[in-house]
Design an enzyme around this catalytic site. Sequence first.
Site, short mmCIF file in Angstrom:
data_model
loop_
_atom_site.label_atom_id
_atom_site.label_comp_id
_atom_site.label_asym_id
_atom_site.label_seq_id
_atom_site.Cartn_x
_atom_site.Cartn_y
_atom_site.Cartn_z
N GLU A 85 83.95 60.32 19.37
CA GLU A 85 84.15 61.49 20.24
C GLU A 85 84.63 61.09 21.64
O GLU A 85 84.57 59.94 22.03
CB GLU A 85 82.84 62.28 20.40
CG GLU A 85 82.58 63.32 19.31
CD GLU A 85 83.47 64.55 19.47
OE1 GLU A 85 84.37 64.54 20.33
OE2 GLU A 85 83.27 65.52 18.72
N ASN A 99 82.27 72.60 23.16
CA ASN A 99 83.40 71.67 23.05
C ASN A 99 84.59 72.19 23.86
O ASN A 99 84.54 73.26 24.46
CB ASN A 99 83.81 71.49 21.58
CG ASN A 99 83.10 70.33 20.92
OD1 ASN A 99 83.10 69.21 21.43
ND2 ASN A 99 82.47 70.58 19.78
N ASP A 126 87.35 71.67 17.93
CA ASP A 126 86.48 70.64 18.50
C ASP A 126 87.02 70.29 19.89
O ASP A 126 87.25 71.17 20.70
CB ASP A 126 86.43 69.44 17.56
CG ASP A 126 85.19 68.57 17.78
OD1 ASP A 126 84.76 68.40 18.93
OD2 ASP A 126 84.64 68.05 16.79
#
Length: 292
Positions: A17, A151, A201
């Site tokens: 991430e 997000n 995301d």
Amino acid sequence: MAGNIECVVQGADILGEVPLWCGRSQRLWWVDVRRPALQSYEPATGRHRAQRLAPELLVGSIALRETGGFLLATNHGLFLYDPDTGEAPRPLLNPEPDQPDNRLNDGKCDRRGRFWVGSMPDTRRTPEGRLYRLDPDHRCHVMLDDVVLPNSIAWSPDDRTMYFADTHRQVIWAFDYDLDDGAISNRRVFKDWTHQAGRPDGSTVDVDGCLWNAMVATGQLVRLTPEGRVDRIIQMPVTNPTCPAFGGAGLDTLYVTSHSQRIPELAREPLAGGLFALDVGVGGLPEPRFRG
């Protein structure tokens, strides 16, 4: 069209991430949330480094600090960390000491050095999260509540628009942004993905003001115009890309992290959890640093 999609680090991250480019070190940095590690990739040499963190410290996002090192957003609050010292992360503050089941997730700095970060329940999908703004003087403000899975925190090049998504609700919102005051207003739907299989995301914005969003579950990297119109779709070689970021000396390479969790047969997806590099024909913006 995108140039060749190259897997530059086949790291099999469980939950890779929040990539970000550091112009000082000329490296891309990112985390594996579930196998806690701060990682870096140096394009000039191809070197990949992974610095393991305490297993109980789940790092959801990071920010570069103006004075050096990183700000870590974790399941135990915010920490300061300099990987060059060899010292353990130092606690700064915990905005949710009464929510032990929550963790901090996606986070980014605005161009005044404030850090914006969302919280979420780690093991359930309930609206118990919040969006926080951490100022350079370490004052922390609740900016939104009723968040499930935060997000896509990003800003337009002129700093007048802020983007934010709830992945669980499959919606990206836009807000009017006051850079001087760090205030958001006029919340509106920027892109509704509720009728799509993918879920929004992480995001980044390019020099043209378009938002690049990684769609988990469909393997798509989507470019959205400032009006919220789908401009381009790039199919990634993995099912779950997680977050894009522009990097390289000219900020003209788009890097994308991915995850390998909940994939039943990893042999069929050997690049899952890898870091990818693409030439998409447009550049990005420098990554702001936390000024605290």
